[in-house]
Scaffold this active site. Structure first.
Site, PDB file in Angstrom:
ATOM      1  CB  CYS A 148      -0.764  -0.012   1.010  1.00  0.00           C
ATOM      2  SG  CYS A 148      -1.948   1.354   1.366  1.00  0.00           S
ATOM      3  CB  CYS A 151      -0.264   2.482   4.095  1.00  0.00           C
ATOM      4  SG  CYS A 151      -2.026   1.846   3.535  1.00  0.00           S
ATOM      5  CG  ASP A 152       3.094   0.904   4.500  1.00  0.00           C
ATOM      6  OD1 ASP A 152       2.495   1.386   5.544  1.00  0.00           O
ATOM      7  OD2 ASP A 152       2.948  -0.336   3.999  1.00  0.00           O
TER       8      ASP A 152
END
Ligand code: FAD
Lengths: 319, 217
Positions: A148, A151-152
């Site tokens: 992701c 997200c990261d």
């Protein structure tokens, strides 16, 4: 800092023991089903284990949902969830851990052990990122292996990362990561990229991406975190090692259908089999969106499936 | 920075959600004694929320004070929402609850105010009851991570149910040192007693199993 999102919140709302329709999964398919259910005079409940919007939340920009020339996946998620909530559809933030679809009343069991019943079940559980299935992937998941980018990506600011995959998702996510990281190496098993030309052109024009094509990732290595990938050239079998600080994997998806094993018919890859009414092998249980066996997995097709399923559910299972 | 953090559309939605509040909830808001940009943003956010309901109030407390130490607050900005009865349930927000975490924050406040108790299975409650020593759960998040709110809320549920558990949302980009210390590179990352950690929003039972592993060593 990004904006403030309310999301599909189920705040201080009492969840009933019975709904006409329970929709498992709050992606674009599930939310559309809820909207059609309310319009058809039914009471729907959407059960979502993460947040409403599903995979759209992992998507930086969407440029093929009519009405918006370009919209962020998070915003479209918000708008859809708000739309259903405004119509009075209930939603619950929980994971469904099992279902009993045999009888006339379908039962859904939540992670908390709570049971809720419904006349009609809609399976809209979508899909999750497919894993590479190579040595090191499990060990380094959360230590440099990610699925992701939104997200990261932040954790790889100024670093060199690999993107595995050459399709639309890989291209779109590469464009997102390019705003954060220093350099990207795209690794793809085919000899060419398969993503849309428009996206490919933007990736190539960045000047910060190099390509290792016709090559498979065979392993992920490092000490405490990811340090290098073992990559094998498909034609010669030659193995090379690519030094990177992280790896983002976008090689397609697998259906979220473990819940349904032995309950409704699935194909051999785990996708749900449905008829032209979107009904599964069990009457009163419908399957829509990415979890279903089909050719095209998009927001528009998930929404389309939902419209078809609810039309027939209302006609065939309610009077 | 005179522009509002919450734009018109979000304000309308927040007001609608605040319609579910019943009793007043107080937030303990811990700030640094030095200038702190993130603290200022939170204060602005709290002021905007207070404008939208008379059911929320907050106390600004300086880190290092007796009150901060009593609540075990060692880093800022931090917020502890108290129940209407004034109880600290061990729930903490470290950093600005923006993006997807704004929902987590609102849900916590409104649920407290409405007296809604997080739903947890009987079995989990029994397992939580068997915990004798303090457990600290830190959930590292980024505000664009869709799986994070659930990971935070599950931990909050455990903290609510067990007086031994403290559960914190930690916004990774605002607490870089701490994130580095725990080698956070994917979120949600759940760190238990600074010793065990796992990545992902596990369902309740699995989540608790991970916590119990840290408890029993
Ligand atoms: C990076 C990326 C970019 C994309 N870009 C585009 C694009 O530009 N345009 C486009 O049209 N499509 C795009 N897609 C595809 C699109 O996002 C999907 O086709 C669409 O989201 C499918 O919708 P869905 O409702 O079937 O399922 P999903 O969106 O997968 O939602 C399913 C939901 O079900 C929940 N769920 C699963 N199991 C359970 C359970 N047991 N209990 C409770 N909840 C559960 C999940 O948490 C999830 O939120 C993209 C996908 C990705 C990954």
């Amino acid at each position: 800092m990004n904006a403030f999102e309310v999301g599909g919140l189920n705040i201080a709302k009492k969840i009933k023991d019975y709904y006409d329709v329970i929709i498992i999964g709050g992606g674009p398919g599930g939310i559309t089903a809820a909207i059609y259910a309310v319009q058809g005079g039914l009471s729907p409940l959407v059960i979502e284990r993460a947040i409403e919007g599903g995979q759209m939340n992992n998507t930086e920009t969407i440029e093929n949902w009519p009405g918006f020339k370009t919209i962020s996946g998070v915003e479209l998620s918000e708008r859809m969830a708000e739309h259903a909530r405004h119509f009075g559809a209930d939603s619950l933030n929980s994971e469904v851990t099992s279902i009993d679809a045999e009888g006339k009343l379908k039962k859904v069991i939540l992670e908390t052990g709570k049971m809720i019943e419904a006349r009609v079940l809609v399976i809209a559980t979508g899909a999750n990122p497919r894993k590479l299935d190579v040595p090191g992937e499990g060990v380094f998941s959360g230590k440099g292996v990610s699925y992701c980018a939104t997200c990261d990506g932040h954790f790889f600011s100024g670093k060199h990362v690999a993107v595995v995959g050459g399709g639309n998702s890989a291209m779109a996510e590469t464009l997102y990561l390019l705003k954060i990281v220093r350099k990207i190496t795209i690794i793809q098993d085919l000899l060419k990229l398969t993503g849309d030309k428009m996206l490919q052109d933007r990736v190539k024009a960045s000047g910060k991406v190099d390509f290792v094509l016709g090559s498979k990732v065979r392993g992920i290595e490092g000490d405490e975190k990811v340090e290098r990938l073992l990559v094998e050239k498909s034609d010669t079998g030659e193995q090379i090692s690519v030094d990177i600080d992280g790896v983002f994997v976008f090689i397609g998806t697998t259906p979220n259908s473990s819940l349904l094993r032995g309950k409704v018919d699935l194909n051999r890859y785990g996708y749900v089999l449905v008829d032209s009414k979107m009904e599964t092998s069990v009457p009163g249980v419908y399957g829509i969106g990415d979890v279903v066996e089909k050719e095209v997995r998009q927001i528009a097709t998930a929404a389309g499936d939902a419209a078809v399923a609810m039309h027939h559910a209302i006609l065939d299972h309610f009077d | 920075m005179s522009e509002k953090l919450l734009d018109g559309e979000i304000r309308k939605q927040v007001e609608e959600i605040f319609g579910n509040m019943r009793s007043e909830v107080r937030i303990l808001f811990f700030v640094d004694s030095k200038r702190c940009e993130f603290c200022e943003t939170i204060e602005k956010l709290l002021d905007e929320l207070v404008e939208l309901t008379d059911k929320i109030s907050y106390d600004k407390i300086t880190a290092g004070s007796t009150e901060a130490n009593d609540h075990g607050i060692e880093m800022t900005p931090a917020m502890i929402p108290l129940t209407p009865e004034g109880d600290d349930k061990g729930i903490r927000f470290y950093g600005i609850p923006s993006g997807h975490e704004f929902g987590t924050f609102l849900k916590t406040l409104v649920d407290f105010s409405a007296g809604a108790v997080p739903e947890i299975s009987e079995r989990s409650l029994e397992r939580l009851d068997s915990i004798d020593d303090p457990v600290d759960i830190k959930v590292f998040v980024t505000t664009s991570c869709p799986y994070c709110p659930k990971a935070v809320l599950t931990a909050f549920g455990f903290a609510f149910a067990s007086s031994k558990i403290t559960a914190s949302m930690v916004e990774a980009s605002e607490f870089e040192e701490l994130s580095k210390k725990f080698r956070v590179s994917s979120v949600p990352q759940v760190v238990i007693n600074s010793s065990r950690s796992f990545v992902g929003a596990h369902p309740e039972e699995e989540y608790l199993t991970e916590i119990m592993k840290a408890v029993t060593g």
